[in-house]
Each structure stands twice: as C-alpha cells, then as structure tokens.
Write a protein that holds these residues in place. Structure first.
Motif, mmCIF file in Angstrom:
data_model
loop_
_atom_site.group_PDB
_atom_site.id
_atom_site.type_symbol
_atom_site.label_atom_id
_atom_site.label_comp_id
_atom_site.label_asym_id
_atom_site.label_seq_id
_atom_site.Cartn_x
_atom_site.Cartn_y
_atom_site.Cartn_z
ATOM 1 N N PRO A 1 -15.225 5.636 62.263
ATOM 2 C CA PRO A 1 -14.710 6.936 62.724
ATOM 3 C C PRO A 1 -13.913 7.592 61.612
ATOM 4 O O PRO A 1 -13.406 6.933 60.709
ATOM 5 C CB PRO A 1 -13.833 6.562 63.904
ATOM 6 C CG PRO A 1 -13.460 5.142 63.679
ATOM 7 C CD PRO A 1 -14.618 4.522 62.976
ATOM 8 N N SER A 2 -13.813 8.889 61.704
ATOM 9 C CA SER A 2 -13.218 9.633 60.608
ATOM 10 C C SER A 2 -11.687 9.570 60.612
ATOM 11 O O SER A 2 -11.051 9.723 61.652
ATOM 12 C CB SER A 2 -13.717 11.063 60.733
ATOM 13 O OG SER A 2 -12.817 11.925 60.185
ATOM 14 N N ALA A 3 -11.108 9.352 59.427
ATOM 15 C CA ALA A 3 -9.644 9.297 59.330
ATOM 16 C C ALA A 3 -9.068 10.695 59.193
ATOM 17 O O ALA A 3 -7.939 10.952 59.613
ATOM 18 C CB ALA A 3 -9.239 8.454 58.134
ATOM 19 N N ALA A 4 -9.813 11.579 58.610
ATOM 20 C CA ALA A 4 -9.350 12.959 58.493
ATOM 21 C C ALA A 4 -10.558 13.874 58.390
ATOM 22 O O ALA A 4 -11.575 13.515 57.809
ATOM 23 C CB ALA A 4 -8.455 13.137 57.272
ATOM 24 N N GLU A 5 -10.426 15.027 58.980
ATOM 25 C CA GLU A 5 -11.534 15.965 59.056
ATOM 26 C C GLU A 5 -10.946 17.365 58.904
ATOM 27 O O GLU A 5 -10.216 17.834 59.771
ATOM 28 C CB GLU A 5 -12.173 15.800 60.450
ATOM 29 C CG GLU A 5 -13.556 16.321 60.635
ATOM 30 C CD GLU A 5 -14.585 15.444 59.935
ATOM 31 O OE1 GLU A 5 -15.306 15.991 59.108
ATOM 32 O OE2 GLU A 5 -14.634 14.216 60.222
ATOM 33 N N LEU A 6 -11.216 18.002 57.759
ATOM 34 C CA LEU A 6 -10.693 19.353 57.569
ATOM 35 C C LEU A 6 -11.865 20.323 57.497
ATOM 36 O O LEU A 6 -12.883 20.020 56.883
ATOM 37 C CB LEU A 6 -9.908 19.480 56.261
ATOM 38 C CG LEU A 6 -8.771 18.507 55.981
ATOM 39 C CD1 LEU A 6 -8.021 18.934 54.732
ATOM 40 C CD2 LEU A 6 -7.815 18.449 57.154
ATOM 41 N N ARG A 7 -11.722 21.474 58.135
ATOM 42 C CA ARG A 7 -12.768 22.475 58.011
ATOM 43 C C ARG A 7 -12.178 23.825 57.636
ATOM 44 O O ARG A 7 -11.415 24.405 58.389
ATOM 45 C CB ARG A 7 -13.588 22.562 59.304
ATOM 46 C CG ARG A 7 -15.032 23.005 58.989
ATOM 47 C CD ARG A 7 -16.003 22.616 60.102
ATOM 48 N NE ARG A 7 -15.740 21.309 60.677
ATOM 49 C CZ ARG A 7 -15.465 21.105 61.972
ATOM 50 N NH1 ARG A 7 -15.418 22.102 62.795
ATOM 51 N NH2 ARG A 7 -15.249 19.882 62.413
ATOM 52 N N ASP A 8 -12.495 24.296 56.439
ATOM 53 C CA ASP A 8 -12.052 25.609 55.952
ATOM 54 C C ASP A 8 -10.558 25.828 56.123
ATOM 55 O O ASP A 8 -10.130 26.870 56.628
ATOM 56 C CB ASP A 8 -12.797 26.719 56.691
ATOM 57 C CG ASP A 8 -14.229 26.809 56.242
ATOM 58 O OD1 ASP A 8 -14.485 26.540 55.046
ATOM 59 O OD2 ASP A 8 -15.100 27.127 57.083
ATOM 60 N N VAL A 9 -9.793 24.861 55.695
ATOM 61 C CA VAL A 9 -8.357 24.965 55.917
ATOM 62 C C VAL A 9 -7.698 25.837 54.856
ATOM 63 O O VAL A 9 -7.884 25.630 53.665
ATOM 64 C CB VAL A 9 -7.725 23.568 55.933
ATOM 65 C CG1 VAL A 9 -6.217 23.686 55.889
ATOM 66 C CG2 VAL A 9 -8.163 22.815 57.163
ATOM 67 N N VAL A 10 -6.949 26.813 55.338
ATOM 68 C CA VAL A 10 -6.131 27.647 54.454
ATOM 69 C C VAL A 10 -4.677 27.363 54.803
ATOM 70 O O VAL A 10 -4.322 27.298 55.976
ATOM 71 C CB VAL A 10 -6.442 29.142 54.674
ATOM 72 C CG1 VAL A 10 -5.470 30.010 53.892
ATOM 73 C CG2 VAL A 10 -7.870 29.457 54.281
ATOM 74 N N ALA A 11 -3.857 27.120 53.794
ATOM 75 C CA ALA A 11 -2.435 26.885 54.047
ATOM 76 C C ALA A 11 -1.634 27.830 53.173
ATOM 77 O O ALA A 11 -1.794 27.844 51.961
ATOM 78 C CB ALA A 11 -2.075 25.435 53.745
ATOM 79 N N VAL A 12 -0.805 28.609 53.809
ATOM 80 C CA VAL A 12 -0.076 29.644 53.097
ATOM 81 C C VAL A 12 1.407 29.316 53.093
ATOM 82 O O VAL A 12 1.948 28.839 54.089
ATOM 83 C CB VAL A 12 -0.300 31.007 53.784
ATOM 84 C CG1 VAL A 12 0.530 32.080 53.117
ATOM 85 C CG2 VAL A 12 -1.766 31.375 53.742
ATOM 86 N N GLN A 13 2.044 29.540 51.966
ATOM 87 C CA GLN A 13 3.491 29.374 51.915
ATOM 88 C C GLN A 13 4.037 30.518 51.083
ATOM 89 O O GLN A 13 3.551 30.781 49.992
ATOM 90 C CB GLN A 13 3.815 28.038 51.280
ATOM 91 C CG GLN A 13 5.271 27.659 51.396
ATOM 92 C CD GLN A 13 5.502 26.255 50.880
ATOM 93 O OE1 GLN A 13 5.183 25.264 51.519
ATOM 94 N NE2 GLN A 13 6.040 26.171 49.682
ATOM 95 N N GLN A 14 5.029 31.181 51.623
ATOM 96 C CA GLN A 14 5.574 32.363 50.957
ATOM 97 C C GLN A 14 4.473 33.332 50.535
ATOM 98 O O GLN A 14 4.455 33.807 49.410
ATOM 99 C CB GLN A 14 6.393 31.973 49.753
ATOM 100 C CG GLN A 14 7.733 31.411 50.144
ATOM 101 C CD GLN A 14 8.446 30.936 48.907
ATOM 102 O OE1 GLN A 14 8.686 31.708 48.003
ATOM 103 N NE2 GLN A 14 8.756 29.668 48.876
ATOM 104 N N GLN A 15 3.563 33.544 51.444
ATOM 105 C CA GLN A 15 2.458 34.466 51.221
ATOM 106 C C GLN A 15 1.532 34.095 50.074
ATOM 107 O O GLN A 15 0.722 34.892 49.621
ATOM 108 C CB GLN A 15 2.990 35.884 51.027
ATOM 109 C CG GLN A 15 3.548 36.407 52.341
ATOM 110 C CD GLN A 15 4.385 37.626 52.139
ATOM 111 O OE1 GLN A 15 3.989 38.528 51.449
ATOM 112 N NE2 GLN A 15 5.545 37.654 52.770
ATOM 113 N N PHE A 16 1.663 32.877 49.606
ATOM 114 C CA PHE A 16 0.743 32.423 48.579
ATOM 115 C C PHE A 16 -0.144 31.330 49.170
ATOM 116 O O PHE A 16 0.355 30.375 49.757
ATOM 117 C CB PHE A 16 1.513 31.868 47.381
ATOM 118 C CG PHE A 16 0.606 31.426 46.275
ATOM 119 C CD1 PHE A 16 0.153 32.333 45.342
ATOM 120 C CD2 PHE A 16 0.185 30.111 46.187
ATOM 121 C CE1 PHE A 16 -0.700 31.934 44.323
ATOM 122 C CE2 PHE A 16 -0.666 29.703 45.181
ATOM 123 C CZ PHE A 16 -1.105 30.619 44.248
#
Ligand code: HEM
Ligand SMILES: Nc1ncnc2c1ncn2[C@@H]1O[C@H](COP(=O)(O)OP(=O)(O)OP(=O)(O)O)[C@@H](O)[C@H]1O
Ligand SMILES: Nc1ncnc2c1ncn2[C@@H]1O[C@H](COP(=O)(O)OP(=O)(O)OP(=O)(O)O)[C@@H](O)[C@H]1O
Ligand SMILES: [Mg+2]
Ligand SMILES: [Mg+2]
Lengths: 218, 214, 241, 218, 214
Positions: free
Chosen positions: B3-18
C-alpha cells in the motif's frame, strides 16, 4: 491531556529557570516602577495606597507580556517548530501546560510585587492579603488569554509584533476587574462582584482553549 | 504492490504568496527509500515539510500514511519522524532533557535514550545544552531521536550534511536497519548515497516540481 | 438572500436614510429632553442607531460566521469571508459611534472623552476589531488565516459580555436606556420615536448593503489573487527549466 | 565614524520598519496603560494630570526596554554576530548609529504617548509642549544608556536576561529628572535644573559610548 | 618562504568554562590553502572563529596577518572574510540590502554586487528576505559576499555543505581565483576537496587540538 499538560509545564518552567528572566527582569523592573510612581504621586501616603492596585497591575501586565512573548518564542526558534510539531502533542494538553507554566511564573512575580507595594507604597498588609485570591484568579485568566493570543500571533513575524494588539484589549476588562477588587480589598467596597468577572473569564478562556487550541496549531 | 505510504497529486503549496511547490505528483510505496535531489532552492525542503504536515497544501490532493493531509495534518504529524536542516527541539535544554521530553511526549520507553546517545556518540555530551553543541553533534542528536522514535515514515533533510565520516557510516547503518524493519524513508541529498547495498528511488526536483523520477 | 431582495437592498437603504434625514432635521422638534441640547438632539437619530449596528448586528455577524466556520460541517470560504467583511464594516460603525458620541459629548459633558464605562468599552471593542484586521494581515496562508481569525472571532464574542459587565458595574456618565424605560413607557415625543425607529431600520439596512458590497469586492479580490497565484506557479515552474 | 553611524541607523530603522513593533506594540500598550491609570486614580481630573508625567515615563520605560532588547536581538541571531563582527565596523560609529535609531524610535513613541496624555489624562496642552525639549533630551540619554547596557548584557543568555538589572539603576536618575521637569512644565517649578541633569547625563553617556563601546565588543 | 598569515602557539580558548581549543599550534603561510578536518566536535569551527578574532584567546600567543590576536582583534576582524555554518547578516533584510550594508561598511564599490549575485545565481532572489532563502541559497549569499569583499584571509566553515553540484563547482572556481590572487584560505570540511588542481595542506583536529598536519 493531563499528562501532556504536565510534561509541557515542566519543560517551560525548566527553560524559564535556565534564563532566570523572572529574577533579573521582574524584580528590578517592579522596584523601579514603584519608585517612579512614588515620585509621581509625591510624598503623601494616602495617594500612594490608592494608586497601588493600578500600579501593581500595570507592572504585572508588562511582565506578563514579556513572559507570553518568551513562552511563544521558545517554540519558534529555527528547527524547533517542525520537530515539536511532529511529536503530535495533544493540543489541549499543550494549551493547559503552557498556561499552567505561565500562571506559575506570574504568581511568583506577583508575590514579589505585592510585597513591594506593601513595603514601598504602604498598602495595608491585611488588605493586601485579602486581595490575594482575586489576584491569583486574575493572573490565571491573563495566562489563559495570553497563551491563546500568543498562539494566534505566532508565525511569520514573531509574536512580539501582533501579540500586544491582540491581547491588550482582552486584558483590559480582566485588569479593570482585578484592580477594582484589589481596591475593594484595601479600601472596602464590592469585593466579590469583580472577582466573579475574572472567574467567569478564566472559565471561559479555559473552555475555549481546550476546545479550540488544536485548530490554531494548523 | 505494498500500500502507498504517500500519494500526492498536483500539489501546490504557497507561503507568503510564493509557490514553494508548483504542482507535485508523487507516489511512494511503503518500505521504499526515496532520495530527493535538485538544485538549491528547487523545493526539496518544502516537499519534506509538506509530507510532514508542517507546510499546508494550497491546491491538490495529498494522502500520507493513508491519512488525508489536507484535513488531518495533526494525525500525520504524529506518525512521521523529522530531521531538519537546523537543530531540533529546545536550544536551552540539554541533550538528554530534550530526548526525555520527546520520548515522554510519544510515550516511548525512556530507557532507550542512554543506548541511543551511546550509539550516536553523544553520551559524553548528554548534559550540554543543545545550543552549545557543534553542528555535527546537533545532527547526531536528531539521529538519536530517530533511533528512539521509530516512526512509520521518515523525512530526512540532508542527513549527511555536517556529519563526519563516522557519523555518515553510522547513518548508513541506521538506514539499513530502517529498511529492513519495513520503514519508509524520504530524504533529500546533494550527493549520491554512500551505502551501496541500498537501491533508492531518485526523484529530481526543479522549480518546485518533480522533473524526473526513477 | 434571493435576487429580488438583493436588488431592493440599495434603493431601500437610500430611501430610509433620506427619510431619516428629512424627519430628523426638519420634522422633529428641537431639544426637549437634553438641557444644553438644542439642535444637538438630532444626534439621537444617528448615534444610537450606529451604536446598535456596531455592537450587535455586525459583531454578531462575525461571531456567528466564525462559529460556523469552525464547525466542520459548515466550514467554507464563504463563512470566512463573511466574518472578515462584517468585521471590517464593524470597524467603520464603531468608529462612527465614537465620533458621533464625542461630538455629542463635547457640548453635553464639556469634554471630548471621559473615563466612562460605555465609552471605554466601545473603545476597547474598536481595538478588538482592529486586532482582528491586524491578525488577518499578518497571516497570508488562507487556511491558517481563516482558522486563526475564526478562533479570534469566538474570543471576541467571549470578551463582549466580560467588557459589558466590567463596565456596567462601574459608575457611568453615559445615557442609560432612555428610549424604552423598564416600565415600557415611551419617554420621548411621538415624532421623535418614529424617527428614531426609522433610523434603526435605515442604519441596519445600510449595514447589510455595505456588507454585501464588501463581500463582492472580497470575492473579486480573491479571484484576482487566484489568477496572480496561477501566474506565480507558472513562473516558479519556469525556474526549473 | 559618522558614515558608519548613519549606515547603522538606517539599517536598524529599516529592520524596525519591517516588523512594525512600534506601531503594534507601543500604541496599544500605551493606550491600555493610560486606561489602567485613569482607572486607578478614579474619575477626578486633578489627580490625572498630576500623575501624568510619572505615568508617561513609566510607559516610555517599558517601551524603551522592549526596543533596546530588540535592537540587540537583531545582532545576536545565529550567524549574524560573526559575520557582522568581521566587517570591522568602527565601534564608535556603531554606538552612535544604534543610539540614533533608538532615539528616533523613542521619540516617535513619545509623541504618540504625549498626545495620549493630553487627550486622555487632560494634561494642559501648553504645559506639555513646554515639556517637549526636556522629554527629547531625556529619551536621548535613555537611548545612549540603553545601547551601552544592551551591548554589556549581550552574549550567552541573550540581552533579555541581564539588561534590566543593568540598565534600570542607570535609568532611574534619568527618569526622575525627566519626570520632575515634566511636572514643572505642567505645574510650574524648577524646569531647567532637572533638564540640565539629563543634558549632562546625555553628554556623559555619548562620551563614554564613543570612547568605550569598542571595548565592549570584545 | 612567504611571510606568515597566521601563527598560533599553544592556544587555549575557553567558553563557559569549557576549553573549545586545548592547545593549538599552527603556522600558515601567506597564499596557502589549508583544509581542517576532524571528527564532529573536535574544534574546527572553534579554530576558525578564533582566527577570525571572534573567539578570544585564553592562553597562548597568536598572530593573524601580522597583527597580535590577543590585543587587537578589532584590526584582525576587519581583514578576514568569514563564511559560517549558519546564515549570515540580518535575517530581516533582503539579499541585496544585506550586501549593500556590508559593502558600504567596508567601503567596497556597490556596483560589484549585482554581478556577484548573478555569478552565485541569486539574481532572481535579490529582493527576498534572507530568512526566506533555502539553505543552499543562504550559503550562496555568503559566497556572493566573499566575492564582493576580497579579504586577505578567508575563513570558510564547511563551505560545501548544502550546496548543489553547480554551487560546488562555482565554489571551486572561486577558490582557484583566490589562490591565484595570492589570498590565504582556511576551510573546514568533512570531505576531501573536489578540485584536483589545488593542493591543500591538511590539518586534522581531535579534542580541540591539531593531531596531524601535512
Ligand atoms: C464618545 C462618546 C460616546 C460613545 C463611545 C457612545 C457609545 C454608545 C453606545 C455603544 C451605545 C449603544 C448602547 C447599547 O445599545 O447597548 C450608545 C447609545 C446611546 N448613546 Fe452614546 N456614546 C457616546 C456619547 C453619547 C452622548 C454624549 C450622548 C448624549 C448625551 C449619548 C446618548 C446615547 C443615547 C441616547 C443612546 C441610546 C441609549 C439606549 O437606547 O439605551 N451618547 N452610545
Ligand atoms: N517569500 C519568498 N519570495 C520568493 N521566494 C521565496 C520566498 N520564500 C521562499 N522562497 C523560495 O522558495 C524556495 C524554497 O526552496 P526549498 O527550501 O524547498 O529549497 P531546497 O530544495 O531545500 O534547497 P536547498 O538545496 O538549498 O536546501 C527557495 O528558492 C526560496 O528562495
Ligand atoms: N558549555 C559546554 N560544555 C561542554 N562542551 C561544550 C560546551 N560548549 C561547547 N562544547 C563542545 O565544544 C565542541 C565545539 O566544537 P566545534 O563546534 O568547534 O566542533 P567542530 O569541529 O566544528 O564540529 P562539527 O564538525 O560538528 O562542526 C563540541 O564538542 C561541543 O560539544
Ligand atoms: Mg533545503
Ligand atoms: Mg563546525
């Protein structure tokens, strides 16, 4: 929850003990504040003891702000925030623990300051002793509010920036009530009514903190 | 497949608008060893922070250890082990005090602390405040903590940095142990792994995205 | 709110406001209840209504929206936005309350400001509201910001009764309930009462109108933010190439 | 020296500007302090304006301590101390620059606080205006002393710990003199004498700082 | 032989009652390149800090660039270039603001800043606050500063750490440049140097002393 609270309290107190802010900062500061006030009011005694409760809470307020700031700052050092976050501590426990540590620190400084007011501002000893329970409750409520507002203001700019504007308006009624009931203890008057406000506030803050502190920690 | 330990799909993470992460898709099998590389500032640290539940997801879907990262970071945080760039825990507490604090928090047995300190070679510094340690010793403290912790998913940010040869050898041993115990490891590194017995998946990042994965 | 009422909100607000002004300035008599009052009594049609909106309507909106945000089942961006916009409008109304009160206070009490219970509590409320806005500005991750300001919204609600009791037990200069006394007996002149009531309706409508306008602006600026973000993401991706 | 001073001043002011502590910390804190004092003294006006100078300086003292703390803290972050040390800045210039930045910050907050005392504590406007030169000088002297003591207490434990106990005894006479001359400006009395004390103190601290600051930086 | 860039004799440096250096004797020729290695906590960083005039000499005699370290650290500090473990300068200022500050302080021409930022690959981050940089970018900022500074003696603490391949290559070039310009360099490292054209003197530390020098 209680286990976490206890763990956090001990940790905070230990860190505080190392830096000894209480001793080096609070005592001299309180002394100078009392001195200044003595001067501002001139040599008459009556005025002194009338101003004492307000002055006591003013100095306590300053000390409280410093301590809340520090209490949050130790969590915000580089590297600390992430490693502690991945411990998955129970937020309610963290809230209670930090509050407890702050309360104890505030109580300790209040004891010193109260002694100072008796000696320097000639407040009556018996009156001051009567005021003690209300002082304890008021400081407890301040500690609760402080921990909550501290957590709210933690982050990008560091707590120093946002904390005062968030916490001070909330402290105002607590301080008013505390000051009134201290005055009442010294000079007679409605002691309990004011006391009750702080007790209710304390209960309210504890409830909100236990329920919502988790929401704050992202 | 496990089974999968982590699965990310098209993740965008923004901090201080960057946008620290600009669309990451990734799938990690349980028990795998993944090495994230890439130029400075390409987003390796950010990816690890995201997986640890410390950086929040702005867009996209993410699951770590079967838990939804968007709605339940708290749960994720409790189950990952973290080793950061900078020191860990409280600078004003001693090495041992820090470990005792962390172990108590996670209800790990306290009697594993002394052997762990011994293994990472910090036994003679156990009463020194963390801020007085040398850079490599601070690293080793984190390693000792990982030994005590035994997490399901390990997130290690440049674990080799500042470690001396002995420290690196020790770290390789540790990695071997973890792999054999079925733990999942994601680490960032600028060098290729030293240990030859392990076969890591390599993920290359650039501009906040994964540009190559094997 | 459905479309029709939304459309009607603007005209209705204008209508009632204009009616209040006309009634307040020309129809109602000069001072009857305030000694030094004269034409100053006409503040009666502005100040209490402003205070009512500021204290109850707009703060209430923020608190309810915050609570709804915190409750997992009703959590949505809309709630966060409503809470924020309502608080911003609150600041306006509290400020207007303070300003009209001060203007009224100068001739009536002889000072702009006094250490009175209600005045002090209104000032504290203003700072609480400003604190909310400061908190929003200091956090730029939308989720963190929403969560934190929702918690603060609840804390503000806790503070309102505390402030209320802390100050009502304290001696007060300010006008007590003058309009409706405990016995229910109406103590002001007939036309004045109607104008007063109308002013409450007018200012409440005005509040909702402002809130709606502010909300729309917020939605639009959120959209702008999203497209700005999309551009930033593309830019960031290009860094790798 | 002047060049270095100017460089350091601009740098400190820029950092301060970023964090906007002045705005968020001083304004609410001053407001609450005034509120508390207003309360402690009751609604009578006479008392208010008599206590105003002492209160003003008490709040200024808080603010000054916070700012001195910050002014030193920015130099003490990990990595900063070493890299700045190896710039070989002229110590006298650093001293003057940091003092200047602190002075300007204190003046800005004093302006706000003075306005507050006039509005809230009903001190006479003309009297307050007369007090301005003495306030400026006193705050300048406090800034000098603060920079010196800040550098003294910088080090292992961070300035927060040691600063107050070092700085407060030095502040006390400055504050007393400031308070007296403010009172004199408001209510008549020896305005100049006290003022001169602060002027002499200012000159003394500047001289000591320029000569000895280099010794402090190890 | 060229005049000596640094001369230490039995130097002991104590901090908080702990002897960071326990008797170091060392002689560095002008224009030499010295690499200090040794186990974690052996005193490499402490030695560099001592040479920079930031850690004071408790016992022993020390001269750096012909200046007595015991009586004149201020003079020494002005003439050495420092690259530390952790970030440099002010966290709250932007990359460019920091460089402008430092360059103005040492009266270096400001128009060298832009090319330096370009060379270390930070041009697109010049308005970001230092604390928002990634670990490697913070390193690169220090390198840019060294470029602008042109010190007589360079003290570099683990310069390779956190740099990506390109950054390391760039650093090697820089080292070459410095060597050709006759600058003296002392650096600590856990790996051997990458650059094959340079022939460094190797100094091995242990327990706060030099145990081996070539
Ligand atoms: C800065 C000064 C003032 C402030 C901040 C202020 C604030 C307020 C507030 C908050 C309320 C709403 C109370 C409630 O609904 O619970 C209110 C109501 C009212 N105010 Fe003021 N006020 C000020 C000055 C004055 C003055 C000078 C007068 C007239 C002499 C006045 C007359 C009234 C009246 C008649 C009401 C309606 C009271 C009621 O219906 O209960 N206010 N004010
Ligand atoms: N406020 C901001 N404005 C612009 N850029 C920012 C901002 N905050 C962070 N960044 C950039 O985001 C990126 C963060 O990258 P991250 O720390 O994840 O890199 P990394 O891959 O770990 O790099 P390294 O190898 O150097 O450790 C950096 O390029 C940094 O400059
Ligand atoms: N107060 C103290 N008590 C005990 N030991 C201390 C104290 N302060 C520092 N030390 C020790 O002094 C040494 C400092 O070494 P230094 O930082 O110079 O090591 P280093 O060679 O740079 O190591 P690294 O490779 O890890 O960077 C460390 O072993 C540290 O534990
Ligand atoms: Mg990184
Ligand atoms: Mg080192």
């Amino acid at each position: 929850m209680i286990r976490t609270a206890w763990l956090v309290t001990r940790k905070d107190l230990r860190i505080e003990m190392r830096s000894r802010v209480l001793l080096w900062q609070v005592v001299p500061f309180g002394a100078l504040a009392l001195l200044l006030c003595g001067l501002a009011l001139g040599p008459a005694d009556a005025g002194h003891s009338r101003a004492a409760p307000g002055l006591f809470y003013l100095v306590t307020l300053f000390v409280a702000l410093l301590m809340i700031n520090r209490s949050q700052a130790v969590e915000q050092t580089v590297g600390t925030a992430e490693s502690v976050a991945t411990l998955g501590l129970d937020p309610a426990g963290v809230f209670l623990g930090k509050t407890m540590a702050l309360t104890l620190e505030l109580w300790a400084s209040a004891t010193l300051l109260l002694a100072g007011t008796v000696v320097v501002l000639h407040t009556s000893l018996i009156g001051t002793v009567h005021a003690v329970p209300s002082v304890l409750v008021t400081l407890g409520a301040m500690a609760c509010a402080g921990t909550l507002y501290g957590a709210l203001s933690a982050g990008n700019e560091g707590p120093a920036t946002l904390l005062p504007i968030l916490a001070l308006p909330a402290f105002a009624p607590l301080l008013v009530a505390g000051e009134r009931s201290f005055s009442a203890a010294l000079h007679g008057g409605a002691l309990w009514e004011w006391w009750v406000i702080d007790l209710v506030a304390l209960a309210g803050y504890v409830a909100i903190g236990v329920l919502l502190y988790g929401v704050l920690e992202e | 497949m496990s089974p999968s330990a982590a699965e990310l799909r098209d993740v965008v993470a923004v901090q201080q608008q960057f946008p620290l992460l600009s669309g990451v898709s990734l799938s990690l099998a349980t028990g795998s060893l993944t090495v994230v590389t890439g130029a400075n500032g390409s987003g390796k640290t950010s990816l690890l922070r995201l997986l640890a539940g410390v950086l929040s997801v702005t867009h996209g879907a993410a699951t770590v250890l079967g838990v939804d990262l968007v709605s339940q970071h708290a749960e994720v945080r409790r189950r990952v082990g973290w080793l950061g760039h900078d020191g860990s825990f409280y600078q004003d507490l001693s090495v041992r005090e820090n470990l005792v604090f962390a172990a108590t928090a996670l209800q790990r047995p306290l009697d594993e602390i002394a052997p762990a300190l011994e293994r990472v070679g910090l036994a003679h510094r156990s009463d020194v405040r963390t801020k007085d340690l040398s850079a490599g010793q601070r690293r080793r403290l984190s390693l000792a903590w990982l030994l005590v912790r035994r997490a399901e998913l390990w997130l290690l940010d440049e674990p080799y940095a500042s470690l001396d040869d002995e420290g690196r050898r020790f770290f390789d041993e540790l990695l071997d142990d973890v792999q054999r115990g079925g733990g999942t490891v994601v680490m960032s590194a600028h060098d290729v792994l030293r240990s030859t017995s392990l076969e890591p998946d390599i993920v290359v990042m650039a501009g906040g995205r994964i540009v190559e994965a094997s | 709110m459905n479309k029709v009422t939304q459309r009607l909100l603007g005209p209705l607000t204008l209508l009632t406001l204009v009616a209040t002004v006309i009634l307040g300035l020309w129809v109602t008599p000069k001072a009857t209840m305030h000694d030094g009052g004269g034409d100053l009594v006409r503040m009666l049609y502005v100040h209490p209504a402003l205070a009512w909106v500021a204290l109850y309507v707009s703060f209430g909106t923020t608190t309810i929206a915050s609570a709804l945000y915190l409750w997992k089942r009703t959590r949505s961006d809309t709630m966060d936005r409503v809470a924020y916009c309502a608080m911003e409008v609150s600041v306006l109304f509290i400020a207007l309350t303070l300003i009209t009160g001060s203007i009224w206070g100068r001739p009536t009490w002889g000072v702009w400001w006094a250490w009175d219970a209600r005045l002090t509590s209104t000032a504290i409320l203003l700072v609480l509201a400003l604190g909310y806005l400061a908190l929003r500005r200091a956090n730029d991750d939308p989720q963190t910001r929403a969560r934190r300001s929702a918690v603060y919204g609840i804390l503000v609600a806790l503070n309102v009764p505390i402030i209320h009791f802390a100050v009502t037990w304290w001696k007060s200069l300010h006008q007590n309930a003058t309009v409706l006394t405990v016995s229910g007996k109406v103590s002001v002149h007939g036309s004045m009462l109607w104008t007063l009531l109308l002013s409450f309706i007018a200012f409440t409508l005005w509040y909702f109108w402002l809130l709606r306008a502010r909300y729309r602006l917020e939605v639009r600026s959120d959209q702008a933010m999203q497209s700005h973000l999309a551009a930033a993401v593309v830019e960031r991706q290009r860094e790798g190439a």
